[in-house]
Design an enzyme around this catalytic site. Structure first.
Site, PDB file in Angstrom:
ATOM      1  N   LYS A  22       7.946   3.021  -0.874  1.00  0.00           N
ATOM      2  CA  LYS A  22       6.658   3.423  -0.291  1.00  0.00           C
ATOM      3  C   LYS A  22       6.200   2.408   0.758  1.00  0.00           C
ATOM      4  CE  LYS A  22       2.690   2.351  -2.609  1.00  0.00           C
ATOM      5  NZ  LYS A  22       1.734   1.598  -1.779  1.00  0.00           N
ATOM      6  N   ASN A  23       6.271   1.127   0.413  1.00  0.00           N
ATOM      7  CA  ASN A  23       5.719   0.117   1.316  1.00  0.00           C
ATOM      8  C   ASN A  23       6.577  -0.107   2.554  1.00  0.00           C
ATOM      9  OD1 ASN A  23       3.606  -0.127  -0.390  1.00  0.00           O
ATOM     10  ND2 ASN A  23       4.117  -2.176  -1.152  1.00  0.00           N
ATOM     11  N   CYS A 116     -10.929  -2.743  -2.344  1.00  0.00           N
ATOM     12  CA  CYS A 116     -10.311  -1.797  -3.277  1.00  0.00           C
ATOM     13  C   CYS A 116     -10.268  -2.449  -4.642  1.00  0.00           C
ATOM     14  CB  CYS A 116      -8.933  -1.373  -2.805  1.00  0.00           C
ATOM     15  SG  CYS A 116      -7.719  -2.647  -2.963  1.00  0.00           S
ATOM     16  N   ARG A 121      -9.469  -7.557   0.250  1.00  0.00           N
ATOM     17  CA  ARG A 121      -8.475  -7.073   1.219  1.00  0.00           C
ATOM     18  C   ARG A 121      -9.034  -6.980   2.638  1.00  0.00           C
ATOM     19  NH1 ARG A 121      -4.379  -2.980  -1.732  1.00  0.00           N
ATOM     20  NH2 ARG A 121      -2.948  -3.958  -0.287  1.00  0.00           N
ATOM     21  N   ASP A 305       2.811  -7.299  -7.039  1.00  0.00           N
ATOM     22  CA  ASP A 305       2.940  -5.889  -7.430  1.00  0.00           C
ATOM     23  C   ASP A 305       3.719  -5.698  -8.737  1.00  0.00           C
ATOM     24  OD1 ASP A 305       1.459  -5.116  -5.289  1.00  0.00           O
ATOM     25  OD2 ASP A 305       3.107  -4.253  -4.130  1.00  0.00           O
ATOM     26  N   ARG A 397       0.116   7.516  -6.509  1.00  0.00           N
ATOM     27  CA  ARG A 397       0.178   6.919  -5.175  1.00  0.00           C
ATOM     28  C   ARG A 397       1.528   6.259  -4.922  1.00  0.00           C
ATOM     29  NH1 ARG A 397      -3.375   2.482  -4.747  1.00  0.00           N
ATOM     30  NH2 ARG A 397      -2.128   2.288  -2.878  1.00  0.00           N
TER      31      ARG A 397
HETATM   32  C1  UD1 Z   1       1.047  -5.322   0.976  1.00  0.00           C
HETATM   33  C2  UD1 Z   1       1.548  -4.240   0.053  1.00  0.00           C
HETATM   34  C3  UD1 Z   1       0.948  -4.399  -1.340  1.00  0.00           C
HETATM   35  C4  UD1 Z   1       1.205  -5.815  -1.861  1.00  0.00           C
HETATM   36  C5  UD1 Z   1       0.753  -6.849  -0.847  1.00  0.00           C
HETATM   37  C6  UD1 Z   1       1.111  -8.268  -1.248  1.00  0.00           C
HETATM   38  C7  UD1 Z   1       1.922  -2.378   1.549  1.00  0.00           C
HETATM   39  C8  UD1 Z   1       1.515  -1.006   1.954  1.00  0.00           C
HETATM   40  N1  UD1 Z   1       1.181  -2.947   0.577  1.00  0.00           N
HETATM   41  O1  UD1 Z   1      -0.369  -5.148   1.074  1.00  0.00           O
HETATM   42  O2  UD1 Z   1       1.553  -3.444  -2.217  1.00  0.00           O
HETATM   43  O3  UD1 Z   1       0.489  -6.001  -3.050  1.00  0.00           O
HETATM   44  O4  UD1 Z   1       1.358  -6.598   0.433  1.00  0.00           O
HETATM   45  O5  UD1 Z   1       2.478  -8.389  -1.457  1.00  0.00           O
HETATM   46  O6  UD1 Z   1       2.893  -2.918   2.036  1.00  0.00           O
HETATM   47  N2  UD1 Z   1      -5.537 -10.964   3.897  1.00  0.00           N
HETATM   48  C9  UD1 Z   1      -6.545 -11.529   4.650  1.00  0.00           C
HETATM   49  N3  UD1 Z   1      -6.734 -11.052   5.923  1.00  0.00           N
HETATM   50  C10 UD1 Z   1      -5.967 -10.054   6.459  1.00  0.00           C
HETATM   51  C11 UD1 Z   1      -4.934  -9.494   5.671  1.00  0.00           C
HETATM   52  C12 UD1 Z   1      -4.744  -9.965   4.391  1.00  0.00           C
HETATM   53  O7  UD1 Z   1      -7.249 -12.424   4.219  1.00  0.00           O
HETATM   54  O8  UD1 Z   1      -6.202  -9.669   7.617  1.00  0.00           O
HETATM   55  C13 UD1 Z   1      -5.310 -11.427   2.508  1.00  0.00           C
HETATM   56  C14 UD1 Z   1      -5.535 -10.327   1.475  1.00  0.00           C
HETATM   57  O9  UD1 Z   1      -6.886 -10.217   1.138  1.00  0.00           O
HETATM   58  C15 UD1 Z   1      -4.659 -10.807   0.331  1.00  0.00           C
HETATM   59  C16 UD1 Z   1      -3.498 -11.494   1.033  1.00  0.00           C
HETATM   60  O10 UD1 Z   1      -3.940 -11.754   2.361  1.00  0.00           O
HETATM   61  O11 UD1 Z   1      -5.347 -11.742  -0.444  1.00  0.00           O
HETATM   62  C17 UD1 Z   1      -2.219 -10.697   1.089  1.00  0.00           C
HETATM   63  O12 UD1 Z   1      -2.473  -9.456   1.665  1.00  0.00           O
HETATM   64  P1  UD1 Z   1      -1.370  -8.671   2.518  1.00  0.00           P
HETATM   65  O13 UD1 Z   1      -0.077  -9.412   2.472  1.00  0.00           O
HETATM   66  O14 UD1 Z   1      -1.959  -8.369   3.837  1.00  0.00           O
HETATM   67  O15 UD1 Z   1      -1.229  -7.337   1.686  1.00  0.00           O
HETATM   68  P2  UD1 Z   1      -1.181  -5.869   2.239  1.00  0.00           P
HETATM   69  O16 UD1 Z   1      -0.379  -5.821   3.493  1.00  0.00           O
HETATM   70  O17 UD1 Z   1      -2.541  -5.284   2.237  1.00  0.00           O
END
Ligand code: UD1
Length: 426
Positions: A22-23, A116, A121, A305, A397
């Site tokens: 999915k990711n 969420c 996030r 995850d 999901r």
């Molecule tokens: C992706 C995965 C999710 C997984 C996560 C961490 C997908 C669709 N989802 O989510 O399943 O749990 O990686 O491995 O691929 N952060 C910030 N600012 C930003 C972006 C992120 O502070 O602009 C923080 C987030 O709040 C979190 C951390 O960075 O604490 C990691 O988030 P991120 O790696 O971005 O996760 P996702 O891409 O949302």
């Protein structure tokens, strides 16, 4: 809302083919908007999140079909780069469309995806990355509009290795003028898959899988056919379910090198794991041993995850385990539900202290998010008696009909839908 009813206590046994990731599929579907023409993507799982993404693409004017596990997208008549707020709110991953639509149309409007169940996030790194590529960003309440005639390559350093921000910046930079480097990039396998997909369309990207990614902008991409990698989290979930039920399961179409940290932890608990090419065999006959300390961190460390699923195994282990969550602050909601099933877990800030019990007992529990829901299903399979898992839409999901997948391994699991109040036969 559907619910799953599980008669626990039966070891899983048999062979299962793992679905596409999915990711990996979500950003690849978004990245397809960078090209004009027909793109074919194979091994795309039938999931709620994928349905939402395809609906958003249709809303923007793209023709999208999902037959069996193949998605065909015709982006020729894509006419809009405005993602409606209602659709944006259905799925956080709609944020992936920001980079590609900005690169293709010179403008994109999205809405704050909001927090969420697992934490705040933020999207600040997505936005600052695009700004560094030359985008002008206007925020009005929850509406965010980005403009850029043509993006320009830049040196971008991420304060933390965000998976989504790395992917969004990569997608935007593909059609930018000149060279972009992303340092402190996330290294997840799904990012490598996105690189391979974009390069199959003529992009020039190197370095995905390391912490520095270099993107040489190109004028135009050409459509391609591509196959998505296996889902490492679904693989891990089944491996833990096999171990927690003391079963024997063979998993086909896996990528064991993406699961090194999980395999290491499972072996420390005493679970037997054999790897042969893309096949993983998992077997467990005795009570697992506790693991003193697991810390979730960005890849290649232990994945957040898989945190809730492995906690079920540790809840049944001999001894005390400690789990520290460093990625998402709100990711222990499954603990209260597991406690209702007899688990002995105490949470203190970002750490969970898990004192193993010899048995879990069936109960009515609620899936609060995708992976927490998967953990409760594993707990139900391992528990004595009947477990009812509510709010199954969270699980849908990320798992393609989890009840039929587990049913094929001998699990006694049935889905009930409130409309028909009859069991849905897998
Ligand atoms: C992706 C995965 C999710 C997984 C996560 C961490 C997908 C669709 N989802 O989510 O399943 O749990 O990686 O491995 O691929 N952060 C910030 N600012 C930003 C972006 C992120 O502070 O602009 C923080 C987030 O709040 C979190 C951390 O960075 O604490 C990691 O988030 P991120 O790696 O971005 O996760 P996702 O891409 O949302």
């Amino acid at each position: 809302m559907d619910k799953l009813v599980i008669e626990g206590g039966k070891p899983l046994s048999g062979t299962i083919v793992i679905q596409g990731a999915k990711n990996a599929a979500l950003p690849i579907l978004a990245a397809s908007m960078l090209v004009e023409g027909v793109v074919t993507i194979e091994h795309v799982p039938k999931l709620l999140d994928i349905d939402v993404m395809l609906n958003i693409l249709r809303e923007l004017g793209c023709r999208a079909e999902h037959v069996d596990e193949t998605v065909q997208l015709d982006t020729t008549s894509l006419h809009s780069s405005h993602i409606p707020e209602a659709l944006m709110r259905q799925m956080r991953s709609s944020i992936f469309l920001m980079g590609p639509l900005l690169a293709r149309f010179g403008e994109v409007t999205i809405y704050q995806p909001g927090g969420c169940a697992i934490g705040e996030r933020k999207i600040d790194l997505h936005l600052s990355g695009l700004q560094e590529l030359g985008a002008q960003i206007v925020e009005e309440d929850s509406r965010i509009t980005c403009y850029a005639k043509r993006l320009k390559g830049a040196e971008i350093h991420l304060d933390l290795p965000s998976v989504g921000a790395t992917e969004n910046i990569m997608m935007a930079a593909v059609l930018a003028e000149g060279l972009t480097t992303i340092s402190n990039a996330a290294r997840e396998p799904e990012i490598q898959d996105l690189q391979n997909f974009l390069n199959s369309m003529g992009a020039k990207i190197i370095g995905a899988g390391t912490d520095t990614i270099t993107i040489e902008g190109v004028e135009k991409l050409t459509p391609c056919r591509y196959q998505v990698i296996p889902d490492r989290i679904v693989t891990g979930t089944i491996m833990v379910a096999a171990a927690a039920t003391r079963g024997q399961v063979t998993l086909l179409n896996t990528c064991p090198s993406h699961l090194t940290s999980l395999i290491h932890v499972l072996r420390r608990t005493g679970v037997q794991i054999a790897v042969d090419g893309d096949i993983i065999k998992v077997g467990a006959a005795v009570r697992p041993k506790a693991v003193d300390r697991i810390v979730t961190s960005p890849y290649p460390a232990f994945p957040t995850d898989m945190q809730s699923q492995i906690m079920v195994l540790l809840a049944l282990a001999d001894g005390v385990s400690i789990m520290k969550e460093t990625i998402f602050e709100g990711r222990f909601k499954h603990v209260d539900e597991l406690s209702r099933m007899g688990a002995d877990i105490r949470v203190d800030l970002s750490s969970a202290y898990i004192r193993g019990v010899s048995r879990l007992y069936g109960a009515t529990v609620e899936a609060t998010d995708l992976r927490a829901g998967a953990a409760l299903v594993i707990a139900g399979l391992a528990a004595q008696g009947k477990t009812v898992v509510e709010q199954v839409h969270h699980i849908d999901r990320g798992y393609d009909r989890i009840e039929s997948m587990l049913g094929r391994l001998g699990a006694r699991i049935t889905r009930y839908s409130p409309v028909e109040s009859n069991p849905i036969v897998p």
